[in-house]
Write a protein that holds these residues in place. Sequence first.
Motif, PDB file in Angstrom:
ATOM      1  N   LEU A 168     -82.435  15.577   9.105  1.00  0.00           N
ATOM      2  CA  LEU A 168     -81.023  15.668   8.719  1.00  0.00           C
ATOM      3  C   LEU A 168     -80.842  15.456   7.223  1.00  0.00           C
ATOM      4  O   LEU A 168     -80.098  16.176   6.550  1.00  0.00           O
ATOM      5  N   ARG A 169     -81.543  14.468   6.670  1.00  0.00           N
ATOM      6  CA  ARG A 169     -81.428  14.215   5.232  1.00  0.00           C
ATOM      7  C   ARG A 169     -81.936  15.408   4.426  1.00  0.00           C
ATOM      8  O   ARG A 169     -81.392  15.761   3.382  1.00  0.00           O
ATOM      9  N   ALA A 170     -83.031  16.024   4.943  1.00  0.00           N
ATOM     10  CA  ALA A 170     -83.558  17.192   4.240  1.00  0.00           C
ATOM     11  C   ALA A 170     -82.544  18.328   4.222  1.00  0.00           C
ATOM     12  O   ALA A 170     -82.374  19.031   3.223  1.00  0.00           O
ATOM     13  N   LYS A 171     -81.842  18.513   5.337  1.00  0.00           N
ATOM     14  CA  LYS A 171     -80.836  19.568   5.395  1.00  0.00           C
ATOM     15  C   LYS A 171     -79.646  19.227   4.511  1.00  0.00           C
ATOM     16  O   LYS A 171     -79.032  20.119   3.908  1.00  0.00           O
ATOM     17  N   CYS A 172     -79.266  17.931   4.439  1.00  0.00           N
ATOM     18  CA  CYS A 172     -78.124  17.529   3.611  1.00  0.00           C
ATOM     19  C   CYS A 172     -78.398  17.767   2.129  1.00  0.00           C
ATOM     20  O   CYS A 172     -77.485  18.028   1.358  1.00  0.00           O
ATOM     21  N   GLU A 173     -79.672  17.663   1.752  1.00  0.00           N
ATOM     22  CA  GLU A 173     -80.015  17.840   0.349  1.00  0.00           C
ATOM     23  C   GLU A 173     -80.347  19.295   0.005  1.00  0.00           C
ATOM     24  O   GLU A 173     -80.618  19.615  -1.149  1.00  0.00           O
ATOM     25  N   ASP A 174     -80.333  20.166   1.008  1.00  0.00           N
ATOM     26  CA  ASP A 174     -80.662  21.577   0.782  1.00  0.00           C
ATOM     27  C   ASP A 174     -79.377  22.355   0.532  1.00  0.00           C
ATOM     28  O   ASP A 174     -78.504  22.419   1.395  1.00  0.00           O
ATOM     29  N   PRO A 175     -79.208  22.970  -0.668  1.00  0.00           N
ATOM     30  CA  PRO A 175     -77.974  23.725  -0.969  1.00  0.00           C
ATOM     31  C   PRO A 175     -77.721  24.865   0.007  1.00  0.00           C
ATOM     32  O   PRO A 175     -76.585  25.313   0.152  1.00  0.00           O
ATOM     33  N   GLN A 176     -78.764  25.289   0.727  1.00  0.00           N
ATOM     34  CA  GLN A 176     -78.593  26.399   1.675  1.00  0.00           C
ATOM     35  C   GLN A 176     -77.588  26.036   2.765  1.00  0.00           C
ATOM     36  O   GLN A 176     -76.883  26.892   3.282  1.00  0.00           O
ATOM     37  N   TYR A 177     -77.522  24.752   3.098  1.00  0.00           N
ATOM     38  CA  TYR A 177     -76.614  24.320   4.162  1.00  0.00           C
ATOM     39  C   TYR A 177     -75.266  23.860   3.617  1.00  0.00           C
ATOM     40  O   TYR A 177     -74.381  23.513   4.381  1.00  0.00           O
ATOM     41  N   GLY A 178     -75.102  23.800   2.285  1.00  0.00           N
ATOM     42  CA  GLY A 178     -73.817  23.407   1.712  1.00  0.00           C
ATOM     43  C   GLY A 178     -73.476  21.967   1.976  1.00  0.00           C
ATOM     44  O   GLY A 178     -72.314  21.619   2.060  1.00  0.00           O
ATOM     45  N   LEU A 179     -74.509  21.080   2.116  1.00  0.00           N
ATOM     46  CA  LEU A 179     -74.245  19.677   2.430  1.00  0.00           C
ATOM     47  C   LEU A 179     -74.921  18.779   1.400  1.00  0.00           C
ATOM     48  O   LEU A 179     -75.503  17.756   1.737  1.00  0.00           O
ATOM     49  N   VAL A 180     -74.875  19.156   0.118  1.00  0.00           N
ATOM     50  CA  VAL A 180     -75.495  18.344  -0.917  1.00  0.00           C
ATOM     51  C   VAL A 180     -74.623  17.141  -1.184  1.00  0.00           C
ATOM     52  O   VAL A 180     -73.426  17.114  -0.897  1.00  0.00           O
ATOM     53  N   ASP A 181     -75.235  16.121  -1.750  1.00  0.00           N
ATOM     54  CA  ASP A 181     -74.511  14.890  -2.066  1.00  0.00           C
ATOM     55  C   ASP A 181     -73.773  15.078  -3.376  1.00  0.00           C
ATOM     56  O   ASP A 181     -74.291  14.814  -4.457  1.00  0.00           O
ATOM     57  N   ASN A 182     -72.526  15.578  -3.267  1.00  0.00           N
ATOM     58  CA  ASN A 182     -71.725  15.810  -4.468  1.00  0.00           C
ATOM     59  C   ASN A 182     -70.560  14.853  -4.561  1.00  0.00           C
ATOM     60  O   ASN A 182     -69.557  15.116  -5.206  1.00  0.00           O
ATOM     61  N   GLY A 183     -70.688  13.738  -3.865  1.00  0.00           N
ATOM     62  CA  GLY A 183     -69.607  12.759  -3.923  1.00  0.00           C
ATOM     63  C   GLY A 183     -68.492  13.049  -2.973  1.00  0.00           C
ATOM     64  O   GLY A 183     -67.539  12.285  -2.883  1.00  0.00           O
ATOM     65  N   GLY A 184     -68.583  14.183  -2.216  1.00  0.00           N
ATOM     66  CA  GLY A 184     -67.513  14.539  -1.314  1.00  0.00           C
ATOM     67  C   GLY A 184     -67.640  13.862   0.036  1.00  0.00           C
ATOM     68  O   GLY A 184     -68.594  13.124   0.316  1.00  0.00           O
ATOM     69  N   ASP A 185     -66.667  14.164   0.909  1.00  0.00           N
ATOM     70  CA  ASP A 185     -66.637  13.537   2.234  1.00  0.00           C
ATOM     71  C   ASP A 185     -67.656  14.139   3.169  1.00  0.00           C
ATOM     72  O   ASP A 185     -68.059  13.506   4.147  1.00  0.00           O
ATOM     73  N   VAL A 186     -68.100  15.386   2.941  1.00  0.00           N
ATOM     74  CA  VAL A 186     -68.966  16.070   3.900  1.00  0.00           C
ATOM     75  C   VAL A 186     -70.289  15.355   4.033  1.00  0.00           C
ATOM     76  O   VAL A 186     -70.755  15.078   5.121  1.00  0.00           O
TER      77      VAL A 186
END
Length: 221
Positions: A168-186
Amino acid sequence: MGRGKIEIKRIENQTNRQVTYSKRRNGIIKKAQELTVLCDAKVSLIMLSSNDKLHEYTSPTTTTKDIYDQYQKNKLIDLWSSHFERMLEDLKKQKDINHRLNREIRQRMGHDLNGLSLEELRRLEHKVSASVDVIRARKLHVIKTSTDTFKKKIKNLEINHSNLMLDLRAKCEDPQYGLVDNGGDVYESEIALANGASSLYAFRHLNLHGGGFGSQDLRLA
């Protein structure tokens, strides 16, 4: 040339002995059949090989029991009475053993203790204690086995959970899934959901139409 005489003694070679037995057995049975037909004789033939394999022949018009009965009648003896007496003796022994075992079972349950001497009571107490120790050891073995099995299941679940978290962490950090840690709620909602939060905002739907990001908050019960 005629065949030479064969010395009548035990054949030492096992294979040769078995072959000779088979041939001569068939010859004896053939002679018994001929005797039955030619002379109207009642014949009962029983043979046991060296390995206790049974072979027999009985005239078609009689049975082996009929032959035995006629034999007893002619000899004025009773082959069955001695056999029946041995059966009765064996039956009595089995009944005595059964009675003794039943009495021992009742005594181990605390019944039928009248008439036992002090030494007999001590022996009975020792037997009961030994039985309790065996039962207790078996119970502890079952508990330990069950506990070890449960621990293995828990360990497997922890490993699976850890692998899911890493994935899950790998997917969150992958821009392909649009779930990068950008300070947002997602990103925070995704991590909170993976950690088992019971009520939270999670997984904003990402709208990629037109290159822009629209969001719709979903609340999990």
